[in-house]
Design a protein around this motif. Structure first.
Motif, PDB file in Angstrom:
ATOM      1  N   PHE A  82       0.831  -1.204   0.000  1.00 16.47           N
ATOM      2  CA  PHE A  82       0.000   0.000   0.000  1.00 16.47           C
ATOM      3  C   PHE A  82       0.869   1.259   0.000  1.00 16.47           C
ATOM      4  O   PHE A  82       0.607   2.216  -0.742  1.00 16.47           O
ATOM      5  CB  PHE A  82      -0.944  -0.018   1.205  1.00 16.47           C
ATOM      6  CG  PHE A  82      -1.980   1.062   1.187  1.00 16.47           C
ATOM      7  CD1 PHE A  82      -2.977   1.073   0.217  1.00 16.47           C
ATOM      8  CD2 PHE A  82      -1.973   2.067   2.131  1.00 16.47           C
ATOM      9  CE1 PHE A  82      -3.947   2.063   0.195  1.00 16.47           C
ATOM     10  CE2 PHE A  82      -2.936   3.065   2.123  1.00 16.47           C
ATOM     11  CZ  PHE A  82      -3.922   3.064   1.150  1.00 16.47           C
ATOM     12  N   LEU A  83       1.918   1.269   0.816  1.00 16.87           N
ATOM     13  CA  LEU A  83       2.809   2.432   0.868  1.00 16.87           C
ATOM     14  C   LEU A  83       3.541   2.634  -0.455  1.00 16.87           C
ATOM     15  O   LEU A  83       3.716   3.766  -0.912  1.00 16.87           O
ATOM     16  CB  LEU A  83       3.811   2.284   2.005  1.00 16.87           C
ATOM     17  CG  LEU A  83       3.234   2.348   3.421  1.00 16.87           C
ATOM     18  CD1 LEU A  83       4.318   2.084   4.451  1.00 16.87           C
ATOM     19  CD2 LEU A  83       2.547   3.677   3.683  1.00 16.87           C
ATOM     20  N   LEU A  84       3.946   1.537  -1.103  1.00 18.60           N
ATOM     21  CA  LEU A  84       4.600   1.657  -2.409  1.00 18.60           C
ATOM     22  C   LEU A  84       3.635   2.196  -3.462  1.00 18.60           C
ATOM     23  O   LEU A  84       4.019   2.997  -4.316  1.00 18.60           O
ATOM     24  CB  LEU A  84       5.182   0.314  -2.847  1.00 18.60           C
ATOM     25  CG  LEU A  84       6.462  -0.114  -2.140  1.00 18.60           C
ATOM     26  CD1 LEU A  84       6.872  -1.518  -2.571  1.00 18.60           C
ATOM     27  CD2 LEU A  84       7.591   0.876  -2.395  1.00 18.60           C
ATOM     28  N   TYR A  85       2.383   1.752  -3.401  1.00 20.13           N
ATOM     29  CA  TYR A  85       1.363   2.275  -4.311  1.00 20.13           C
ATOM     30  C   TYR A  85       1.235   3.794  -4.137  1.00 20.13           C
ATOM     31  O   TYR A  85       1.231   4.546  -5.124  1.00 20.13           O
ATOM     32  CB  TYR A  85       0.025   1.573  -4.043  1.00 20.13           C
ATOM     33  CG  TYR A  85      -1.168   2.289  -4.610  1.00 20.13           C
ATOM     34  CD1 TYR A  85      -1.441   2.255  -5.980  1.00 20.13           C
ATOM     35  CD2 TYR A  85      -2.032   3.005  -3.788  1.00 20.13           C
ATOM     36  CE1 TYR A  85      -2.536   2.922  -6.511  1.00 20.13           C
ATOM     37  CE2 TYR A  85      -3.121   3.668  -4.306  1.00 20.13           C
ATOM     38  CZ  TYR A  85      -3.378   3.635  -5.657  1.00 20.13           C
ATOM     39  OH  TYR A  85      -4.451   4.298  -6.172  1.00 20.13           O
ATOM     40  N   LEU A  86       1.160   4.261  -2.886  1.00 22.32           N
ATOM     41  CA  LEU A  86       1.062   5.701  -2.639  1.00 22.32           C
ATOM     42  C   LEU A  86       2.325   6.427  -3.091  1.00 22.32           C
ATOM     43  O   LEU A  86       2.255   7.525  -3.651  1.00 22.32           O
ATOM     44  CB  LEU A  86       0.805   5.957  -1.153  1.00 22.32           C
ATOM     45  CG  LEU A  86      -0.568   5.533  -0.633  1.00 22.32           C
ATOM     46  CD1 LEU A  86      -0.629   5.704   0.877  1.00 22.32           C
ATOM     47  CD2 LEU A  86      -1.686   6.321  -1.298  1.00 22.32           C
ATOM     48  N   ALA A  87       3.492   5.813  -2.869  1.00 20.46           N
ATOM     49  CA  ALA A  87       4.753   6.428  -3.280  1.00 20.46           C
ATOM     50  C   ALA A  87       4.814   6.593  -4.799  1.00 20.46           C
ATOM     51  O   ALA A  87       5.242   7.634  -5.310  1.00 20.46           O
ATOM     52  CB  ALA A  87       5.936   5.597  -2.781  1.00 20.46           C
ATOM     53  N   VAL A  88       4.374   5.579  -5.535  1.00 17.96           N
ATOM     54  CA  VAL A  88       4.379   5.650  -7.002  1.00 17.96           C
ATOM     55  C   VAL A  88       3.431   6.749  -7.479  1.00 17.96           C
ATOM     56  O   VAL A  88       3.762   7.532  -8.381  1.00 17.96           O
ATOM     57  CB  VAL A  88       4.016   4.280  -7.622  1.00 17.96           C
ATOM     58  CG1 VAL A  88       3.713   4.397  -9.106  1.00 17.96           C
ATOM     59  CG2 VAL A  88       5.144   3.282  -7.383  1.00 17.96           C
ATOM     60  N   ARG A  89       2.255   6.829  -6.859  1.00 15.12           N
ATOM     61  CA  ARG A  89       1.316   7.905  -7.232  1.00 15.12           C
ATOM     62  C   ARG A  89       1.922   9.283  -7.015  1.00 15.12           C
ATOM     63  O   ARG A  89       1.774  10.176  -7.838  1.00 15.12           O
ATOM     64  CB  ARG A  89       0.012   7.770  -6.431  1.00 15.12           C
ATOM     65  CG  ARG A  89      -0.948   6.774  -7.043  1.00 15.12           C
ATOM     66  CD  ARG A  89      -2.296   6.782  -6.376  1.00 15.12           C
ATOM     67  NE  ARG A  89      -2.923   8.100  -6.407  1.00 15.12           N
ATOM     68  CZ  ARG A  89      -4.005   8.405  -5.717  1.00 15.12           C
ATOM     69  NH1 ARG A  89      -4.583   7.511  -4.943  1.00 15.12           N
ATOM     70  NH2 ARG A  89      -4.537   9.595  -5.786  1.00 15.12           N
ATOM     71  N   LEU A  90       2.601   9.455  -5.890  1.00 14.64           N
ATOM     72  CA  LEU A  90       3.237  10.744  -5.613  1.00 14.64           C
ATOM     73  C   LEU A  90       4.369  11.027  -6.599  1.00 14.64           C
ATOM     74  O   LEU A  90       4.505  12.140  -7.106  1.00 14.64           O
ATOM     75  CB  LEU A  90       3.806  10.752  -4.193  1.00 14.64           C
ATOM     76  CG  LEU A  90       2.886  11.198  -3.077  1.00 14.64           C
ATOM     77  CD1 LEU A  90       3.552  10.966  -1.727  1.00 14.64           C
ATOM     78  CD2 LEU A  90       2.495  12.649  -3.229  1.00 14.64           C
ATOM     79  N   ALA A  91       5.196  10.026  -6.864  1.00 13.10           N
ATOM     80  CA  ALA A  91       6.345  10.212  -7.750  1.00 13.10           C
ATOM     81  C   ALA A  91       5.915  10.551  -9.171  1.00 13.10           C
ATOM     82  O   ALA A  91       6.600  11.300  -9.864  1.00 13.10           O
ATOM     83  CB  ALA A  91       7.221   8.961  -7.748  1.00 13.10           C
ATOM     84  N   ARG A  92       4.781  10.025  -9.602  1.00 15.41           N
ATOM     85  CA  ARG A  92       4.313  10.261 -10.974  1.00 15.41           C
ATOM     86  C   ARG A  92       3.494  11.537 -11.112  1.00 15.41           C
ATOM     87  O   ARG A  92       3.130  11.921 -12.213  1.00 15.41           O
ATOM     88  CB  ARG A  92       3.480   9.061 -11.441  1.00 15.41           C
ATOM     89  CG  ARG A  92       4.322   7.783 -11.530  1.00 15.41           C
ATOM     90  CD  ARG A  92       3.501   6.617 -11.980  1.00 15.41           C
ATOM     91  NE  ARG A  92       3.073   6.841 -13.352  1.00 15.41           N
ATOM     92  CZ  ARG A  92       2.062   6.208 -13.916  1.00 15.41           C
ATOM     93  NH1 ARG A  92       1.382   5.314 -13.245  1.00 15.41           N
ATOM     94  NH2 ARG A  92       1.737   6.453 -15.159  1.00 15.41           N
ATOM     95  N   ASP A  93       3.224  12.203 -10.003  1.00 13.62           N
ATOM     96  CA  ASP A  93       2.399  13.399 -10.028  1.00 13.62           C
ATOM     97  C   ASP A  93       3.096  14.514 -10.815  1.00 13.62           C
ATOM     98  O   ASP A  93       4.302  14.713 -10.702  1.00 13.62           O
ATOM     99  CB  ASP A  93       2.123  13.861  -8.592  1.00 13.62           C
ATOM    100  CG  ASP A  93       1.118  14.977  -8.557  1.00 13.62           C
ATOM    101  OD1 ASP A  93      -0.085  14.687  -8.647  1.00 13.62           O
ATOM    102  OD2 ASP A  93       1.542  16.152  -8.459  1.00 13.62           O
ATOM    103  N   SER A  94       2.309  15.247 -11.596  1.00 18.10           N
ATOM    104  CA  SER A  94       2.868  16.284 -12.479  1.00 18.10           C
ATOM    105  C   SER A  94       3.198  17.582 -11.759  1.00 18.10           C
ATOM    106  O   SER A  94       3.909  18.433 -12.296  1.00 18.10           O
ATOM    107  CB  SER A  94       1.861  16.594 -13.586  1.00 18.10           C
ATOM    108  OG  SER A  94       0.719  17.229 -13.024  1.00 18.10           O
ATOM    109  N   GLY A  95       2.666  17.757 -10.565  1.00 20.06           N
ATOM    110  CA  GLY A  95       2.889  19.014  -9.851  1.00 20.06           C
ATOM    111  C   GLY A  95       1.851  20.074 -10.166  1.00 20.06           C
ATOM    112  O   GLY A  95       1.803  21.112  -9.518  1.00 20.06           O
ATOM    113  N   ASP A  96       1.015  19.816 -11.183  1.00 19.49           N
ATOM    114  CA  ASP A  96      -0.079  20.745 -11.477  1.00 19.49           C
ATOM    115  C   ASP A  96      -1.156  20.579 -10.421  1.00 19.49           C
ATOM    116  O   ASP A  96      -1.543  19.453 -10.095  1.00 19.49           O
ATOM    117  CB  ASP A  96      -0.670  20.465 -12.857  1.00 19.49           C
ATOM    118  CG  ASP A  96       0.332  20.731 -13.970  1.00 19.49           C
ATOM    119  OD1 ASP A  96       1.074  21.717 -13.848  1.00 19.49           O
ATOM    120  OD2 ASP A  96       0.365  19.931 -14.933  1.00 19.49           O
ATOM    121  N   LEU A  97      -1.637  21.696  -9.894  1.00 21.34           N
ATOM    122  CA  LEU A  97      -2.680  21.605  -8.883  1.00 21.34           C
ATOM    123  C   LEU A  97      -3.980  21.169  -9.551  1.00 21.34           C
ATOM    124  O   LEU A  97      -4.362  21.708 -10.586  1.00 21.34           O
ATOM    125  CB  LEU A  97      -2.849  22.945  -8.170  1.00 21.34           C
ATOM    126  CG  LEU A  97      -1.618  23.392  -7.369  1.00 21.34           C
ATOM    127  CD1 LEU A  97      -1.846  24.770  -6.783  1.00 21.34           C
ATOM    128  CD2 LEU A  97      -1.292  22.395  -6.280  1.00 21.34           C
TER     129      LEU A  97
END
Length: 196
Positions: A82-97
């Motif tokens: 679960f933590l890795l899933y959340l980490a991947v989502r954060l890492a792939r985030d574009s930074g656009d709000l």
């Protein structure tokens, strides 16, 4: 119940709740990306999920897990996944709000995350062990009633810290850096869970 027990319980709850951990990092990230109200929904789920876990541990769940080591191992792997899933989502985030908050972690995510969070299990087991005696329901309920507002306020502080960053750091490149740093910290917590 005497003040001599309430004050140490409260100090323990504060130290355990406000110190960095996977849930706190998600609160911070939520504050940087979504409206505060959405972050507080996650905080409420995480707080209530923790209190239910705390009561369950106090009523003997942790003892059951020590008798059936496979349950503890299963919980650890589920938490890491679960933590890795959340980490991947954060890492792939574009930074656009985001324009809407539909993808913000919600109440159920917060509650589930606590049950998969080794820090929450450790805080529950060590708190119960240190401040209550076996099957002392009144003391366990007192501790839980102290933990509830302290945990909620501590996690909310992380959401507000994220909102502060959001207000002062509007550029996507900076938010990408923050998100990737948080993702790396979540991934590092997984390494610790597996090998620490």
């Amino acid at each position: 119940m005497s003040l001599s027990l309430i004050l140490p319980m409260s100090a323990f709850a504060l130290a355990a709740s406000i110190s960095p951990g996977p849930v706190n990092l998600v609160c911070l990230s939520s504050g940087t990306r979504y409206p505060i109200a959405r972050g507080l929904v996650f905080v409420t789920g995480a707080t209530l999920g923790f209190i239910v876990l705390f009561l369950a541990v106090g009523l003997g769940l942790y003892s059951l897990m020590t008798m059936v080591p496979m349950l503890e191992e299963l919980l650890r792997w589920a938490g890491v996944a679960f933590l890795l899933y959340l980490a991947v989502r954060l890492a792939r985030d574009s930074g656009d709000l985001p324009e809407d908050d539909a993808r913000a972690p919600g109440f159920a995510t917060g509650a589930l995350m606590q049950w998969l969070n080794p820090k929450a299990w450790l805080a529950s087991a060590s708190g119960i062990g240190a401040y209550t005696s076996a099957n002392d329901l009144d003391t366990i309920l007192l501790f839980a009633s102290l933990y509830l507002p302290i945990c909620w306020l501590s996690l909310a502080t992380w959401v507000y810290a994220g909102a502060f960053l959001r207000r002062h750091v509007q550029r996507p490149v900076v938010l990408v850096t923050i998100n990737r740093t948080l993702a790396a910290l979540l991934a590092a917590s997984c390494v610790y869970l597996l090998f620490g």
